[in-house]
Design an enzyme around this catalytic site. Structure first.
Site, PDB file in Angstrom:
ATOM      1  N   LYS A   1      26.632  -4.167  -4.762  1.00  0.00           N
ATOM      2  CA  LYS A   1      28.085  -4.155  -5.002  1.00  0.00           C
ATOM      3  C   LYS A   1      28.824  -3.533  -3.827  1.00  0.00           C
ATOM      4  CE  LYS A   1      27.128  -3.194  -9.872  1.00  0.00           C
ATOM      5  NZ  LYS A   1      27.218  -2.137 -10.873  1.00  0.00           N
TER       6      LYS A   1
ATOM      7  N   ARG B   1      11.786   3.807   2.250  1.00  0.00           N
ATOM      8  CA  ARG B   1      11.483   2.775   3.251  1.00  0.00           C
ATOM      9  C   ARG B   1      12.765   2.003   3.507  1.00  0.00           C
ATOM     10  NH1 ARG B   1       6.440  -1.139   3.826  1.00  0.00           N
ATOM     11  NH2 ARG B   1       5.661   0.885   4.501  1.00  0.00           N
TER      12      ARG B   1
ATOM     13  N   ARG C   1       0.800  -1.227   0.000  1.00  0.00           N
ATOM     14  CA  ARG C   1       0.000   0.000   0.000  1.00  0.00           C
ATOM     15  C   ARG C   1       0.836   1.281   0.000  1.00  0.00           C
ATOM     16  NH1 ARG C   1      -2.853  -4.135   1.635  1.00  0.00           N
ATOM     17  NH2 ARG C   1      -0.920  -4.597   2.709  1.00  0.00           N
ATOM     18  N   THR C   2       1.856   1.334   0.820  1.00  0.00           N
ATOM     19  CA  THR C   2       2.616   2.586   0.881  1.00  0.00           C
ATOM     20  C   THR C   2       3.273   2.849  -0.472  1.00  0.00           C
ATOM     21  OG1 THR C   2       3.024   2.138   3.199  1.00  0.00           O
ATOM     22  CG2 THR C   2       4.364   3.859   2.194  1.00  0.00           C
TER      23      THR C   2
ATOM     24  N   HIS D   1       6.191   5.463  11.051  1.00  0.00           N
ATOM     25  CA  HIS D   1       5.573   5.422   9.718  1.00  0.00           C
ATOM     26  C   HIS D   1       4.636   6.633   9.645  1.00  0.00           C
ATOM     27  CE1 HIS D   1       4.116   4.092   5.997  1.00  0.00           C
ATOM     28  NE2 HIS D   1       3.872   2.813   6.245  1.00  0.00           N
TER      29      HIS D   1
HETATM   30  N1  ASP Z   1       2.142  -1.774   6.327  1.00  0.00           N
HETATM   31  C1  ASP Z   1       2.472  -1.330   7.663  1.00  0.00           C
HETATM   32  C2  ASP Z   1       3.944  -1.015   7.778  1.00  0.00           C
HETATM   33  O1  ASP Z   1       4.636  -0.976   6.790  1.00  0.00           O
HETATM   34  C3  ASP Z   1       2.005  -2.275   8.701  1.00  0.00           C
HETATM   35  C4  ASP Z   1       2.645  -3.635   8.705  1.00  0.00           C
HETATM   36  O2  ASP Z   1       3.475  -3.964   7.857  1.00  0.00           O
HETATM   37  O3  ASP Z   1       2.272  -4.399   9.599  1.00  0.00           O
HETATM   38  O4  ASP Z   1       4.408  -0.767   8.874  1.00  0.00           O
END
Ligand code: ASP
Length: 294
Positions: A68, A89, A38-39, A117
């Protein structure tokens, strides 16, 4: 609140498929060292819906010069040369903060290990705000992996900016708040009550926020198996403790901690408003930070 005020416009751009030029000419790097559905997708869609373009770098540890031996700093310097913003991320807590010290372009934290987050918190706060028209005087139940769940940490921080909120944190004892987080939250303007059994769930809370136990943060599978799915959101639990307006949220993915029998309940927002709001809120954020919208 300025950000929230922009969300209806983003909704309308999306629902009417209006060609938008808000990010026209902008390139945004999505640099994702950890898995995401989703993100990643909502940020990518948000950039595109606003007329911008994306550079999508997934799993750089295996599929870029990181494999590398390139340093994190060099990777950040490289992508800032190609784009106007980096959405990052990373498995390490504090990685986005480090990147922001390194880079001249804006860095958005899309999840840093067990840390934070923040854009998930924004969409969660928006979902609650849309329901109640306020972010104060609320009672919530946050359940699951309170120790490792970054969405939980960010939501607590977010709600602590508003008055008179009470959060019940329901988890197995092994997954309760870390001492450092507890100390920090106590200093904030929020009332936190840690509970470890279902019978302590308060009646008629305003929202329930369920989360999965974060398997990837455990050293052995055995440790994970011991604590997973101790608290399951089921019809029975809803009938016992939820009120008629209590909304059920989850950042997803769920892996067994919400029974599918709850999905059709009109109070179950996790597969509906909450997901959609993710893209709208991220669009609003991009429009403010990169699109020059005031
Ligand atoms: N999608 C959320 C996160 O990236 C929650 C999870 O992964 O549990 O933190």
């Amino acid at each position: 609140m300025n950000l929230f005020a922009k969300v209806p416009r983003m909704k309308s751009i999306t629902q009417n498929s209006t060609p938008s030029k808000i990010l026209s000419g902008k390139v945004v790097t999505l640099l994702f060292y950890e898995p995401s559905s989703r993100t990643f997708a909502s940020f990518a869609a948000a950039v595109k819906r606003l007329g911008g373009q994306t550079l999508e770098i997934i799993d750089p540890t295996n599929f870029s010069s990181v494999s590398k031996g390139e340093s994190f700093e060099d990777t950040i310097n490289t992508f800032e040369a190609y784009s106007d913003m980096i959405i990052l991320r990373h498995p390490q807590k504090g990685a986005s903060e480090n990147a922001s010290l390194q880079a001249m372009v804006p860095i958005i934290n899309a999840g840093d290990g067990i840390g934070e987050h923040p854009t998930q918190a924004l969409l969660d706060l928006y979902t609650i705000y849309e329901q109640y028209g306020r972010l104060e005087n609320l009672t919530g139940v946050l359940t699951g992996d309170i120790l490792n769940g970054r969405t939980i940490h960010s939501l607590i921080r977010g709600l602590s900016l508003f008055k008179n909120n009470t959060l019940y944190l329901l988890s197995p004892r092994e997954l309760k708040l870390s001492d450092a987080d507890r100390k920090e939250f106590i200093k904030r303007n929020i009332s936190i009550i840690e509970i470890h059994k279902e019978s302590d769930i308060p009646q008629n809370a305003d929202f329930w926020y369920w989360t999965r136990v974060q398997k990837e943060r455990f050293i052995t599978n055995q440790e994970y198996e011991k604590v997973k799915n101790k608290f399951i959101l089921s019809r029975d639990l809803v009938d016992k403790y939820a009120g008629k307006d209590t909304i059920f949220m989850h950042p997803l993915p769920r892996v067994g901690e919400i029974m599918p029998e709850v999905d059709l309940d009109p109070r179950a927002y996790y597969l509906r408003n909450q997901i959609r709001n993710g893209m709208y809120v991220r669009m609003a954020l991009l429009a403010l930070v990169l699109g020059g919208i005031k």
